[in-house]
Design a protein around this motif. Structure first.
Motif, PDB file in Angstrom:
ATOM      1  N   SER A  39       0.836  -1.210   0.000  1.00 23.41           N
ATOM      2  CA  SER A  39       0.000   0.000   0.000  1.00 23.41           C
ATOM      3  C   SER A  39       0.865   1.252   0.000  1.00 23.41           C
ATOM      4  O   SER A  39       0.553   2.234  -0.690  1.00 23.41           O
ATOM      5  CB  SER A  39      -0.931   0.005   1.216  1.00 23.41           C
TER       6      SER A  39
ATOM      7  N   LEU B 221       2.064   1.741  -3.451  1.00 19.27           N
ATOM      8  CA  LEU B 221       0.969   2.250  -4.289  1.00 19.27           C
ATOM      9  C   LEU B 221       0.732   3.741  -4.070  1.00 19.27           C
ATOM     10  O   LEU B 221       0.448   4.474  -5.022  1.00 19.27           O
ATOM     11  CB  LEU B 221      -0.312   1.470  -4.014  1.00 19.27           C
TER      12      LEU B 221
ATOM     13  N   VAL C  32      -0.235  -2.212 -11.762  1.00 21.04           N
ATOM     14  CA  VAL C  32      -0.949  -0.933 -11.809  1.00 21.04           C
ATOM     15  C   VAL C  32      -0.997  -0.473 -13.262  1.00 21.04           C
ATOM     16  O   VAL C  32      -0.007  -0.517 -13.977  1.00 21.04           O
ATOM     17  CB  VAL C  32      -0.246   0.129 -10.940  1.00 21.04           C
TER      18      VAL C  32
END
Length: 95
Positions: A28, A31, A93
């Motif tokens: 996370s 990201l 992604v």
């Protein structure tokens, strides 16, 4: 950006049951570094993901400083996945 992690399938009981895998803290954090370039609004991040033999496109939802990977029935059913199951996720992604 490519990520791989394991996580537990969780059920959120809203107006209809929804299933997610929580993205771990380290992934996370990675990201969040690309979120501004990847998001198309509301903080969601488009991804291509793979669990077992099932590949799918979806968007990560931001939640409490981390992200949730939604699992549609079309992803869960062929593999018999339900709440509490541990899954290995490969994810890219889409920028």
């Amino acid at each position: 950006m490519e990520l791989a992690f394991t996580g537990q399938v969780i059920e959120w009981r809203g107006p209809a049951p929804y299933y997610f895998v929580s993205v771990p803290d380290q992934e996370s954090a990675d990201l969040r570094e690309v979120a501004a370039m990847a998001t198309y609004g509301w903080g969601v991040i488009p991804v291509e993901a793979r669990i077992g033999e099932v590949s799918f496109e979806t968007s990560l939802f931001p939640k409490d400083g981390g992200y949730l990977l939604p699992l549609k029935k079309a992803v869960r059913a062929p593999q018999g996945l339900g709440s509490g199951d541990e899954v290995a996720v490969e994810m890219t992604v889409r920028l």
